[in-house]
Motif scaffolding. Sequence first.
Motif, PDB file in Angstrom:
ATOM      1  N   PHE A 113      32.975  46.396  31.572  1.00 41.00           N
ATOM      2  CA  PHE A 113      34.304  45.768  31.638  1.00 41.00           C
ATOM      3  C   PHE A 113      34.612  45.314  33.064  1.00 41.00           C
ATOM      4  N   ASP A 114      34.193  46.120  34.019  1.00 40.80           N
ATOM      5  CA  ASP A 114      34.416  45.773  35.422  1.00 40.80           C
ATOM      6  C   ASP A 114      33.654  44.480  35.778  1.00 40.80           C
ATOM      7  N   TYR A 115      32.420  44.386  35.303  1.00 43.27           N
ATOM      8  CA  TYR A 115      31.608  43.179  35.549  1.00 43.27           C
ATOM      9  C   TYR A 115      32.279  41.943  34.937  1.00 43.27           C
ATOM     10  N   LEU A 116      32.690  42.072  33.665  1.00 43.07           N
ATOM     11  CA  LEU A 116      33.301  40.923  32.987  1.00 43.07           C
ATOM     12  C   LEU A 116      34.637  40.550  33.632  1.00 43.07           C
ATOM     13  N   GLY A 117      35.394  41.555  34.038  1.00 41.61           N
ATOM     14  CA  GLY A 117      36.702  41.285  34.610  1.00 41.61           C
ATOM     15  C   GLY A 117      36.654  40.605  35.964  1.00 41.61           C
ATOM     16  N   LYS A 118      35.521  40.694  36.639  1.00 40.90           N
ATOM     17  CA  LYS A 118      35.383  40.094  37.967  1.00 40.90           C
ATOM     18  C   LYS A 118      34.737  38.702  37.943  1.00 40.90           C
ATOM     19  N   LEU A 119      34.411  38.234  36.767  1.00 46.30           N
ATOM     20  CA  LEU A 119      33.788  36.911  36.680  1.00 46.30           C
ATOM     21  C   LEU A 119      34.771  35.825  37.117  1.00 46.30           C
ATOM     22  N   ASP A 120      34.255  34.839  37.824  1.00 50.23           N
ATOM     23  CA  ASP A 120      35.067  33.734  38.347  1.00 50.23           C
ATOM     24  C   ASP A 120      35.195  32.643  37.283  1.00 50.23           C
ATOM     25  N   PRO A 121      36.434  32.330  36.871  1.00 51.64           N
ATOM     26  CA  PRO A 121      36.602  31.289  35.836  1.00 51.64           C
ATOM     27  C   PRO A 121      36.132  29.908  36.281  1.00 51.64           C
ATOM     28  N   HIS A 122      35.985  29.702  37.579  1.00 49.73           N
ATOM     29  CA  HIS A 122      35.571  28.389  38.079  1.00 49.73           C
ATOM     30  C   HIS A 122      34.066  28.298  38.333  1.00 49.73           C
ATOM     31  N   SER A 123      33.361  29.382  38.037  1.00 47.95           N
ATOM     32  CA  SER A 123      31.906  29.379  38.235  1.00 47.95           C
ATOM     33  C   SER A 123      31.204  29.325  36.886  1.00 47.95           C
ATOM     34  N   ALA A 124      29.968  28.886  36.920  1.00 46.77           N
ATOM     35  CA  ALA A 124      29.169  28.842  35.689  1.00 46.77           C
ATOM     36  C   ALA A 124      28.587  30.226  35.424  1.00 46.77           C
ATOM     37  N   PRO A 125      28.577  30.676  34.171  1.00 47.82           N
ATOM     38  CA  PRO A 125      28.031  32.005  33.869  1.00 47.82           C
ATOM     39  C   PRO A 125      26.509  32.032  33.942  1.00 47.82           C
ATOM     40  N   GLU A 126      25.985  33.207  34.235  1.00 48.74           N
ATOM     41  CA  GLU A 126      24.530  33.420  34.129  1.00 48.74           C
ATOM     42  C   GLU A 126      24.293  33.804  32.659  1.00 48.74           C
ATOM     43  N   PRO A 127      23.742  32.887  31.845  1.00 50.65           N
ATOM     44  CA  PRO A 127      23.739  33.041  30.383  1.00 50.65           C
ATOM     45  C   PRO A 127      23.251  34.390  29.861  1.00 50.65           C
ATOM     46  N   GLN A 128      22.090  34.854  30.307  1.00 55.38           N
ATOM     47  CA  GLN A 128      21.514  36.069  29.747  1.00 55.38           C
ATOM     48  C   GLN A 128      22.367  37.287  30.080  1.00 55.38           C
ATOM     49  N   ALA A 129      22.766  37.414  31.332  1.00 55.57           N
ATOM     50  CA  ALA A 129      23.573  38.563  31.752  1.00 55.57           C
ATOM     51  C   ALA A 129      24.938  38.546  31.065  1.00 55.57           C
ATOM     52  N   PHE A 130      25.548  37.349  30.998  1.00 52.66           N
ATOM     53  CA  PHE A 130      26.872  37.255  30.380  1.00 52.66           C
ATOM     54  C   PHE A 130      26.809  37.582  28.894  1.00 52.66           C
ATOM     55  N   GLU A 131      25.823  37.054  28.184  1.00 54.52           N
ATOM     56  CA  GLU A 131      25.715  37.306  26.751  1.00 54.52           C
ATOM     57  C   GLU A 131      25.521  38.798  26.468  1.00 54.52           C
ATOM     58  N   ALA A 132      24.693  39.461  27.283  1.00 57.06           N
ATOM     59  CA  ALA A 132      24.465  40.895  27.093  1.00 57.06           C
ATOM     60  C   ALA A 132      25.766  41.674  27.313  1.00 57.06           C
ATOM     61  N   ALA A 133      26.510  41.299  28.349  1.00 55.91           N
ATOM     62  CA  ALA A 133      27.774  41.974  28.661  1.00 55.91           C
ATOM     63  C   ALA A 133      28.814  41.688  27.582  1.00 55.91           C
ATOM     64  N   TYR A 134      28.849  40.468  27.107  1.00 58.09           N
ATOM     65  CA  TYR A 134      29.804  40.078  26.068  1.00 58.09           C
ATOM     66  C   TYR A 134      29.553  40.878  24.785  1.00 58.09           C
ATOM     67  N   GLN A 135      28.296  41.044  24.396  1.00 62.44           N
ATOM     68  CA  GLN A 135      27.946  41.803  23.198  1.00 62.44           C
ATOM     69  C   GLN A 135      28.289  43.285  23.371  1.00 62.44           C
ATOM     70  N   LEU A 136      28.019  43.822  24.557  1.00 61.58           N
ATOM     71  CA  LEU A 136      28.300  45.230  24.809  1.00 61.58           C
ATOM     72  C   LEU A 136      29.795  45.515  24.730  1.00 61.58           C
ATOM     73  N   ALA A 137      30.613  44.542  25.113  1.00 66.71           N
ATOM     74  CA  ALA A 137      32.066  44.731  25.080  1.00 66.71           C
ATOM     75  C   ALA A 137      32.586  44.937  23.663  1.00 66.71           C
ATOM     76  N   ASP A 138      31.799  44.584  22.670  1.00 63.35           N
ATOM     77  CA  ASP A 138      32.220  44.747  21.276  1.00 63.35           C
ATOM     78  C   ASP A 138      31.761  46.086  20.697  1.00 63.35           C
ATOM     79  N   ASN A 139      30.980  46.844  21.464  1.00 63.47           N
ATOM     80  CA  ASN A 139      30.463  48.124  20.984  1.00 63.47           C
ATOM     81  C   ASN A 139      31.519  49.221  21.097  1.00 63.47           C
TER      82      ASN A 139
END
Length: 245
Positions: free
Chosen positions: A93-119
Amino acid sequence: MAEQEIAKHTKKVVQLMGKSEHGWRHKLGEMGLEIVTIVFAVSLSIWLHSLGEHRHEQQQVRAFLLGVRHDIGSDLDMIKELNQAYHAYDANFDYLGKLDPHSAPEPQAFEAAYQLADNNYFFNPLVSRYQGFKSSGKLGHIENEVLLDKILELYERHTAGIKSSEAGWRNNQDLYRAYIENGLTGEDSLAERYRLITAPKGKRLLRKRMTYPQLYDRYKDYAALGAEIIKEIDHEYPAAAQEKK
């Protein structure tokens, strides 16, 4: 055996009452002796029955406590896993909460974090043995009152406390899930997910999903009391404790 003795001496009392060759004082003395014998036999029969019943009850208590020892041991392993899982969720949650809305996501890391947030992972203690013994009214057969109090505290108070704290965590997860589901305006794409996660509301909901210290404290308290109970059961049944080593 005791019942046969009682029947024999009762019959003798009746026979003495019908005899006429002895005076009433003699008959009274003999009848008194027989009655004392009957009372003794009855008392002995009751004592032996109580002794057998008590032995049976304590055999049931032993089986219950050794079973509870196993159950609590499994619960303590789960508590360790839960602590690790929730710390991992918090870091995510800390990682996701610190993401910059004006930057492009790192696809693999973001997808893994996004999926984990639903666990999620919730405490599911082994309570059927305890509930069965409790519902049968046998908890009172545990003669070690200190141990009984600790078992009651673990299953009645600590388990309920953990469930309450986890319910708060689950509620925050439900709010987060509803936000993601209702916020998707088009295709469920990486760009859409990133937009929702980095939006002000998304960041606020992620902060709310951080585990409350209370839940960690309640896991810790459960583990500490559970360890105490296991130690006391081992003290009650040292031979069984040695077999497990």
